[in-house]
Design a protein around this motif. Structure first.
Motif, short mmCIF file in Angstrom:
data_model
loop_
_atom_site.label_atom_id
_atom_site.label_comp_id
_atom_site.label_asym_id
_atom_site.label_seq_id
_atom_site.Cartn_x
_atom_site.Cartn_y
_atom_site.Cartn_z
N LEU A 188 0.95 -1.26 0.07
CA LEU A 188 -0.05 0.01 0.05
C LEU A 188 1.06 1.30 0.04
O LEU A 188 0.48 2.40 -0.55
N GLY A 189 2.00 1.24 0.69
CA GLY A 189 2.96 2.36 0.92
C GLY A 189 3.32 2.98 -0.73
O GLY A 189 3.40 3.90 -0.92
N ALA A 190 3.56 1.92 -1.72
CA ALA A 190 3.88 2.38 -3.07
C ALA A 190 2.76 3.14 -3.67
O ALA A 190 2.88 3.83 -4.67
N VAL A 191 1.41 2.65 -3.22
CA VAL A 191 0.43 2.92 -4.10
C VAL A 191 0.15 4.42 -3.42
O VAL A 191 -0.02 5.07 -4.38
N LEU A 192 0.33 4.65 -2.22
CA LEU A 192 0.20 6.10 -1.98
C LEU A 192 1.45 6.87 -2.46
O LEU A 192 1.01 8.01 -2.82
N GLY A 193 2.58 6.45 -2.62
CA GLY A 193 3.44 7.08 -2.99
C GLY A 193 3.48 7.69 -4.64
O GLY A 193 3.50 8.47 -4.76
N SER A 194 2.72 6.64 -5.20
CA SER A 194 2.57 6.74 -6.58
C SER A 194 1.59 7.74 -6.47
O SER A 194 1.53 8.46 -7.89
N LYS A 195 0.69 8.13 -5.70
CA LYS A 195 -0.43 9.21 -5.79
C LYS A 195 0.45 10.68 -5.41
O LYS A 195 -0.57 11.57 -4.95
N TYR A 196 1.58 10.28 -4.76
CA TYR A 196 2.17 11.56 -4.14
C TYR A 196 1.57 11.93 -2.72
O TYR A 196 1.47 13.02 -2.09
N ILE A 197 0.91 11.07 -2.09
CA ILE A 197 0.51 11.29 -0.85
C ILE A 197 1.40 10.62 0.28
O ILE A 197 1.63 9.63 0.48
N LYS A 198 1.94 11.59 0.99
CA LYS A 198 3.09 11.11 1.99
C LYS A 198 2.26 10.75 3.17
O LYS A 198 2.67 9.82 3.89
N ALA A 199 1.21 11.44 3.59
CA ALA A 199 0.58 11.33 4.75
C ALA A 199 -0.91 11.37 4.68
O ALA A 199 -1.32 12.42 3.92
N ILE A 200 -1.62 10.67 5.67
CA ILE A 200 -2.93 11.20 5.88
C ILE A 200 -3.23 11.16 7.36
O ILE A 200 -2.74 10.60 8.26
N VAL A 201 -3.94 12.25 7.83
CA VAL A 201 -4.12 12.67 9.23
C VAL A 201 -5.69 12.45 9.07
O VAL A 201 -6.54 13.15 8.67
N VAL A 202 -6.22 11.59 9.99
CA VAL A 202 -7.58 11.56 10.21
C VAL A 202 -8.03 12.05 11.52
O VAL A 202 -7.48 11.75 12.85
N HIS A 203 -9.08 12.97 11.75
CA HIS A 203 -9.46 13.48 12.91
C HIS A 203 -10.83 12.85 13.47
O HIS A 203 -11.83 13.30 12.66
N GLY A 204 -10.73 12.42 14.78
CA GLY A 204 -11.83 11.87 15.02
C GLY A 204 -12.75 12.78 16.07
O GLY A 204 -12.35 12.98 17.54
N THR A 205 -13.54 13.75 15.49
CA THR A 205 -13.95 14.91 16.50
C THR A 205 -15.44 14.73 16.51
O THR A 205 -16.03 15.20 17.52
N GLU A 206 -16.21 13.74 16.05
CA GLU A 206 -17.48 13.73 16.18
C GLU A 206 -17.88 12.68 17.29
O GLU A 206 -17.06 11.73 17.67
N SER A 207 -19.30 12.26 17.53
CA SER A 207 -19.47 11.61 18.71
C SER A 207 -20.97 10.85 18.43
O SER A 207 -21.63 11.80 17.66
N TYR A 208 -21.30 9.69 18.87
CA TYR A 208 -22.69 9.22 18.83
C TYR A 208 -23.16 8.71 19.98
O TYR A 208 -22.40 8.27 20.88
N PRO A 209 -24.25 9.14 20.31
CA PRO A 209 -25.19 8.77 21.54
C PRO A 209 -25.29 7.23 21.56
O PRO A 209 -25.47 6.62 20.53
N ILE A 210 -25.39 6.44 22.66
CA ILE A 210 -25.72 5.13 22.79
C ILE A 210 -27.18 5.08 23.03
O ILE A 210 -27.87 5.87 23.94
N ILE A 211 -27.88 4.40 22.44
CA ILE A 211 -29.37 4.12 22.17
C ILE A 211 -29.87 3.45 23.32
O ILE A 211 -30.65 3.84 24.02
N ASN A 212 -29.25 2.09 23.42
CA ASN A 212 -29.81 1.23 24.55
C ASN A 212 -28.71 1.08 25.44
O ASN A 212 -27.81 -0.12 25.32
N LYS A 213 -28.48 2.05 26.64
CA LYS A 213 -27.31 1.87 27.35
C LYS A 213 -27.31 0.49 28.03
O LYS A 213 -26.22 -0.22 28.41
N SER A 214 -28.33 0.06 28.66
CA SER A 214 -28.48 -1.23 29.60
C SER A 214 -27.95 -2.33 28.81
O SER A 214 -27.03 -3.24 29.22
N ALA A 215 -28.45 -2.83 27.63
CA ALA A 215 -28.09 -3.63 26.75
C ALA A 215 -26.62 -3.64 26.33
O ALA A 215 -25.84 -4.58 26.44
#
Lengths: 601, 198
Positions: A188-215
């Motif tokens: 996969l490194g070569a594939v990203l390299g071929s696209k000139y993508i050195k790095a990907i930073v993913v930001h996890g900023t969202e949140s999801y409520p728990i619908i059924n907490k007890s279960a």
């Protein structure tokens, strides 16, 4: 995916730096992870174009239960492998799954090729295409250090990047995920390299409520205790996979010196026990996993007199100890750690690198190549030579090294030595030589990995399986793992996530699935994978297993090629029969089985 | 070293940091507060953050956790826990003008979430800056000393202890607690006061 009835797909085109998204209801039945990933890959791949063509896609698909339950941490990447030219499928953990889960994107499809080095910053609100010129050419470690300063959100983001091997498109370059984990295999490194993508930073900023907490809380607690307080994952708590070294060597299943032997006389020096006693300083975990199987060794070395030392932290496990230890005849832990450090910084797949080095040493010994090609002496047991070869390999110093950088099938076509080139189905083999199950498993496995169907474990079953049992077990295991890879559990926790647990876990978060539906999923993915592989030109061929693996006795004794081909034919027969009998899922007529997808944007 | 041996090593406290233990004679019901004496053992599994988000704030996301595990510069560095230090006479409670936060016996606060109006004064007042804010619900995310995080820590990095400052908290001590409230009658409402662990 979570709390929704659709899959949210982000499409990124790096050529014109545009993004778009789709909410795909039709993909919901594929759960997530591998199921969604392989569907998106099939839709977007270009069977007629070469692996590194700008139009070829890279797909990341998050698992349905990633980070929701313990030890569910992996994210599959799907791409056309520059190493084998066919299906590229690789899994990585650490923090990427968590960050992707809370980025709001269930799947990401990247196509195109940038004008020059860039890095992507992926957020819930969109994608920033950032200039990557300052980090291009830097090691995987240094580029990440800079990105940690440039990008906000410490603790909730994931930084993945390639090393110089990926930039130079070495066919088995990997992608380093955060630290110590990788999308290692198939390039996969070569594939990203071929696209000139050195790095990907993913930001996890969202949140999801728990619908059924007890279960949910109840099921979570049960799984947490099952994983932490019972025997099912004890192995990974302790020595880790490196605990396999001595047992495998004792039974003759540890490939040694380019698999000229199945046991290594210095196995004790490089065993999990020796690493734990002398080098282990800590363990860390992928986010959401209470096991902590990432074993970190302190690699301390003297660089000058008097008493001048430097030290680095290196992660090790069985495959690395095999690839850089027994396979190369290296019996010193420091040498193994030195080679691991090298591939970590350059961004090379450790298993393929080790097997390629082993072939080089034997080809050198046999006179197929000389110092004219290798530019240095390469001998089993000699760290210095191997270290230099890795440097030349990454640099592509001469014609030989450029060929070597394309993998064993390529280099042997030019220089000979196919009979001792330890690649199965075009991919350099994993650290087991246990018997027919292992050879067949890696050959017929969709990504030629020992993890596709655990053939190496089937070889160790008692009483031994007969040929038909073996074939059926391989097929059943691969399909079940297809399902688990939709949830993206770490396969180390395979025993904890049995079918009942999987159904309970899904139901507690509102993703109820019946056994029939899960069976269908495993089968469907198997079929799509083979459709993809065949479209990319792959043909199953018993000759893709080298003579060496029949010459050197395995754990199950000396293997016979004729018998192997007979078992392979049986596998093809049983697989073909099953493929015809695709089980429909009751009460669910809306399951797509190919054709054009319904898209809700 | 056998595998069993290494598993045992994790759960015994013979070596490594002195993880404070429940001592004989400790009254069972004495209020305890969260401490993080074993962070050198932390593997960054985030089970504690998940427990807080799941059990207290009803979210899958670690953003809604009152405890924060961070690295000090990537995974090769040390892991640290940013936790509420369970102040006696907490500045956050002093700053809270709607009495959503009230001092808790033994240190820290009790949190009446229904009263919180999202003014963020508690977060500003927090000396160690560990009060987070829920941007969706416009309410503070704050430790209630329930101990859920500690119970899900696989390496006992986190423990629930009697605060060394608790003595000061008693009547006649240096910082006698000004107000101690019985549990809210509306406590069963999930969006309301969240239980106080012990």
């Amino acid at each position: 995916m979570l709390n929704k009835d659709y899959i949210r797909v982000l499409y990124i085109n790096v050529t014109d730096q545009t993004v778009r998204f789709e909410n795909r209801k039709d993909l919901y039945h594929y759960l997530g992870g591998l199921g969604v990933g392989i569907k998106l890959f099939e839709e977007n791949m270009k069977a007629d174009l070469p692996p590194l063509h700008p139009e070829q896609p890279v797909v990341f698909a998050n698992g349905a239960l990633n980070f929701i339950y313990p030890v569910i941490t992996k994210v599959p990447a799907l791409f056309v492998s520059p190493l084998t030219g066919e299906l590229g499928e690789s899994y990585a953990g650490l923090r990427f799954g968590m960050a992707m889960r809370f980025s709001g994107w269930d799947a990401i499809v990247i196509t195109g090729k940038a004008d020059g080095p860039i890095y992507l910053s992926i957020k819930a609100q969109g994608v920033d295409f950032k200039n990557g010129i300052g980090i291009w050419g830097l090691s995987s470690e240094e580029s990440a250090r800079i990105l940690r300063d440039l990008e906000e959100g410490t603790g909730k983001r994931s930084i993945v990047r390639i090393g110089t091997a990926g930039e130079r498109q070495v066919a088995f370059a990997n992608v380093v995920v955060d630290t110590f984990r990788h999308w290692g295999r198939l390039g996969l490194g070569a594939v990203l390299g071929s696209k000139y993508i050195k790095a990907i930073v993913v930001h996890g900023t969202e949140s999801y409520p728990i619908i059924n907490k007890s279960a949910y809380a109840k099921v979570y607690r049960n799984m947490y205790h099952k994983i932490n307080d019972t025997e099912v994952m004890l192995k990974y708590h302790g020595l880790g996979t490196a605990g396999n070294v001595i047992p495998l060597s004792e039974i003759g299943g540890l490939p040694t010196k380019n698999c000229q032997s199945g046991s290594f006389e210095e196995a004790e020096n490089i065993s999990g026990e020796a690493f734990a006693e002398h080098n282990l300083i800590r363990k860390i975990a992928c986010s959401g996993c209470p096991i902590g199987c990432i074993h970190i060794a302190l690699h301390r070395r003297q660089f000058a007199e008097p008493y001048e030392y430097e030290s680095v932290h290196i992660s090790y496990d069985h495959e690395l100890v095999y690839a850089f230890g027994s396979m190369l005849g290296l019996g010193k832990r420091e040498d193994i750690l030195g080679l691991i450090e090298r591939v970590e910084l350059d961004g090379l797949d450790a298993i393929t690198s080790g097997v390629v080095l082993a072939w080089t040493a034997e080809a050198y010994e046999k006179g197929l190549i000389s110092e004219k090609e290798t530019l240095t002496e390469v001998r089993f047991g000699d760290f210095k030579g191997f270290n230099e070869v890795l440097g030349h390999l990454c640099n592509g110093t001469n014609e030989f090294y450029r060929a070597l950088g394309k993998g064993l099938p390529h280099v042997t076509a030019k220089y000979g030595g196919q009979e001792f080139a330890c690649a199965i189905g075009g991919l350099e083999m994993a650290g087991y030589h246990t018997g027919y199950g292992n050879l067949l498993g890696q050959l017929v496995g969709a990504r030629h990995s020992h993890l596709d169907n655990a053939g190496y474990a089937l070889d160790q079953q008692r009483p031994p399986l007969d040929d038909e049992e073996l074939v059926k077990a391989l097929l059943a295991e691969e399909k079940e793992r297809n399902v688990l890879n939709c949830l993206t559990i770490c396969l180390f926790s395979r025993k904890a996530y049995d079918r009942n647990s999987v159904r309970e876990c899904l139901a507690a978060v509102g993703m109820e699935r019946s056994d029939e539906e899960l069976d269908w999923l495993g089968e469907e993915i198997h079929q799509i994978k083979w459709r993809v592989k065949e479209a990319l030109g792959y043909k199953l061929d018993g000759k893709d297993v080298p003579e060496r693996l029949f010459d050197t006795p395995s754990f199950r004794g000396k293997l016979d090629r004729k018998r192997f081909e007979k078992i392979l034919a049986l596998w093809q027969k049983i697989d073909r029969e099953n493929r015809g009998g695709h089980r429909p899922v009751p009460d669910r007529e809306d399951l797509p089985s190919g054709g054009s997808p319904r898209i809700d944007v | 070293m056998g595998e069993e041996g290494s598993k045992n090593k994790i759960v015994t406290k013979e070596e490594g940091p002195a993880v404070a233990q429940k001592k004989e004679g400790d009254k069972k019901r004495r209020p305890r507060v969260l401490m993080a004496p074993g962070m050198n053992r932390c593997i960054a599994c985030y089970s504690c953050m998940l427990a807080c988000a799941r059990m207290v704030y009803r979210s899958y996301s670690i953003h809604k956790s009152a405890i924060k595990i961070l690295t000090r510069g990537g995974y090769t560095s040390k892991f640290v826990a940013n936790i509420c230090r369970a102040c006696i006479d907490p500045p956050c409670a002093r700053a809270c003008c709607v009495k959503a936060l009230v001092p808790r016996e033994g240190g820290g606060i009790r949190y009446h979430r229904d009263r919180c109006i999202g003014c963020r004064k508690c977060a500003e007042a927090c000396v160690v800056q560990v009060i987070d804010f829920d941007e969706e619900e416009k309410k503070a995310i704050i430790c209630i000393q329930c101990g859920n995080c500690a119970s899900f820590c696989p390496h006992e990095c986190l423990t629930m202890e009697i605060s060394p400052h608790a003595e000061m908290n008693k009547p006649g001590g240096a910082f006698p607690t000004k107000e101690l409230e019985s549990p809210s009658p509306e406590r069963r409402n999930p969006n309301d006061l969240i239980h106080d662990g012990n």
